[in-house]
Design an enzyme around this catalytic site. Structure first.
Site, PDB file in Angstrom:
ATOM      1  N   LYS A 168      -2.230   5.078  -0.426  1.00  9.58           N
ATOM      2  CA  LYS A 168      -2.685   6.097   0.299  1.00  9.58           C
ATOM      3  C   LYS A 168      -1.537   6.996   0.371  1.00  9.58           C
ATOM      4  CE  LYS A 168      -5.906   3.639   3.304  1.00  9.58           C
ATOM      5  NZ  LYS A 168      -6.210   3.172   4.752  1.00  9.58           N
ATOM      6  N   TYR A 191     -14.946   7.928   4.117  1.00 10.71           N
ATOM      7  CA  TYR A 191     -14.784   7.121   5.318  1.00 10.71           C
ATOM      8  C   TYR A 191     -16.225   7.377   6.222  1.00 10.71           C
ATOM      9  CZ  TYR A 191     -10.201   5.247   4.410  1.00 10.71           C
ATOM     10  OH  TYR A 191      -9.010   4.597   3.720  1.00 10.71           O
ATOM     11  N   THR A 218      -5.513  -4.809   8.177  1.00 11.35           N
ATOM     12  CA  THR A 218      -5.530  -3.517   8.429  1.00 11.35           C
ATOM     13  C   THR A 218      -4.175  -2.756   8.867  1.00 11.35           C
ATOM     14  OG1 THR A 218      -7.694  -3.466   8.430  1.00 11.35           O
ATOM     15  CG2 THR A 218      -6.701  -1.443   9.211  1.00 11.35           C
ATOM     16  N   ASN A 271      -1.399   2.664   6.381  1.00 11.67           N
ATOM     17  CA  ASN A 271      -1.215   1.289   5.904  1.00 11.67           C
ATOM     18  C   ASN A 271      -1.000   1.096   4.225  1.00 11.67           C
ATOM     19  OD1 ASN A 271      -3.954   1.965   5.594  1.00 11.67           O
ATOM     20  ND2 ASN A 271      -4.857   0.216   6.903  1.00 11.67           N
ATOM     21  N   HIS A 318      -5.891   0.892   0.315  1.00 13.53           N
ATOM     22  CA  HIS A 318      -7.242   0.818   0.746  1.00 13.53           C
ATOM     23  C   HIS A 318      -7.742  -0.214  -0.312  1.00 13.53           C
ATOM     24  CE1 HIS A 318     -11.384   1.472   1.923  1.00 13.53           C
ATOM     25  NE2 HIS A 318     -11.608   1.705   0.655  1.00 13.53           N
ATOM     26  N   GLU A 326     -17.514   3.677  -3.978  1.00  7.57           N
ATOM     27  CA  GLU A 326     -16.395   4.289  -3.903  1.00  7.57           C
ATOM     28  C   GLU A 326     -15.655   4.849  -5.288  1.00  7.57           C
ATOM     29  OE1 GLU A 326     -14.896   1.992   0.361  1.00  7.57           O
ATOM     30  OE2 GLU A 326     -13.895   1.642  -1.557  1.00  7.57           O
TER      31      GLU A 326
HETATM   32  P1  CMP Z   1      -8.860   1.125   5.579  1.00  5.53           P
HETATM   33  O1  CMP Z   1      -8.872  -0.051   5.325  1.00  5.53           O
HETATM   34  O2  CMP Z   1      -8.905   2.335   4.548  1.00  5.53           O
HETATM   35  O3  CMP Z   1     -10.132   1.906   6.386  1.00  5.53           O
HETATM   36  C1  CMP Z   1     -10.332   2.705   7.361  1.00  5.53           C
HETATM   37  C2  CMP Z   1      -8.758   3.196   7.492  1.00  5.53           C
HETATM   38  O4  CMP Z   1      -8.880   3.873   9.048  1.00  5.53           O
HETATM   39  C3  CMP Z   1      -7.788   2.209   7.728  1.00  5.53           C
HETATM   40  O5  CMP Z   1      -7.667   1.782   6.412  1.00  5.53           O
HETATM   41  C4  CMP Z   1      -6.772   2.898   8.452  1.00  5.53           C
HETATM   42  O6  CMP Z   1      -5.933   3.704   7.683  1.00  5.53           O
HETATM   43  C5  CMP Z   1      -7.557   3.970   9.391  1.00  5.53           C
HETATM   44  N1  CMP Z   1      -7.768   3.041  10.723  1.00  5.53           N
HETATM   45  C6  CMP Z   1      -8.305   1.977  10.963  1.00  5.53           C
HETATM   46  N2  CMP Z   1      -8.182   1.474  12.245  1.00  5.53           N
HETATM   47  C7  CMP Z   1      -7.443   2.457  12.984  1.00  5.53           C
HETATM   48  C8  CMP Z   1      -6.956   2.540  14.198  1.00  5.53           C
HETATM   49  N3  CMP Z   1      -7.151   1.785  15.153  1.00  5.53           N
HETATM   50  N4  CMP Z   1      -6.101   3.684  14.307  1.00  5.53           N
HETATM   51  C9  CMP Z   1      -5.828   4.553  13.524  1.00  5.53           C
HETATM   52  N5  CMP Z   1      -6.348   4.495  12.114  1.00  5.53           N
HETATM   53  C10 CMP Z   1      -6.935   3.551  11.833  1.00  5.53           C
END
Ligand code: CMP
Length: 147
Positions: A10, A50, A92, A116, A119, A130
């Site tokens: 990311k 998303y 996550t 984070n 993905h 995807e």
């Molecule tokens: P990902 O696993 O790529 O899937 C959805 C993404 O949304 C996640 O990683 C984070 O980058 C973001 N995300 C998920 N939960 C939250 C949250 N509570 N607050 C902010 N961002 C989030």
């Protein structure tokens, strides 16, 4: 049985120059990288990628984050690729990852629950969808079908 998944580094991690370190961990864990590319996603692409999170309160912020800089997308292949990549990423929330899975990629390179660093597809079906958003490949099915 070999399976494919979509891995994405990311914007936070691409910006911080963690791409090659994360790539090395992926290879050392027995994944093959079938294709890879740098891409700068726009709003339309992130909203589509998303779409299952469209109603969440963090969605506008997620779109800003994911369009802020390039991402690095990879097609990974190995046995149980979807599950193995999700385990290697860790939880996550990067701060939770540092407590619960200190050797995971998010523990090492992630910032928080949104930034984070990586993905991964959450199912073989999602992986097919995807992968096709980043790569124009003649893709055989990633799921077993009766014959
Ligand atoms: P990902 O696993 O790529 O899937 C959805 C993404 O949304 C996640 O990683 C984070 O980058 C973001 N995300 C998920 N939960 C939250 C949250 N509570 N607050 C902010 N961002 C989030």
């Amino acid at each position: 049985l070999p399976e494919k998944t979509l891995a994405m580094i990311k914007p936070d991690a691409v910006q911080a120059n963690y791409t090659s370190a994360i790539r090395q961990i992926i290879l050392s864990e027995g994944f093959h990288i079938l294709d890879e590319k740098l891409a700068h996603l726009d709003d339309v692409a992130v909203k589509s990628f998303y779409r299952e999170h469209a109603e969440r309160s963090f969605f506008p912020s997620l779109i800003r984050f994911m369009t802020s800089a390039p991402v690095y997308a990879m097609i990974l292949e190995r046995e149980e690729a979807v599950k193995k990549w999700r385990t290697l990423m860790g939880p996550t929330d990067s701060n939770k990852a540092r407590i619960e899975a200190p050797n995971s990629i998010r523990a090492k390179f992630g910032i928080d629950g949104q930034q984070n660093c990586v993905h991964g597809s959450d199912s073989p079906e999602a992986a097919v969808r995807e992968i096709s958003t980043f790569f124009r490949v003649l893709q055989e099915s990633n799921v077993d079908s009766p014959r």
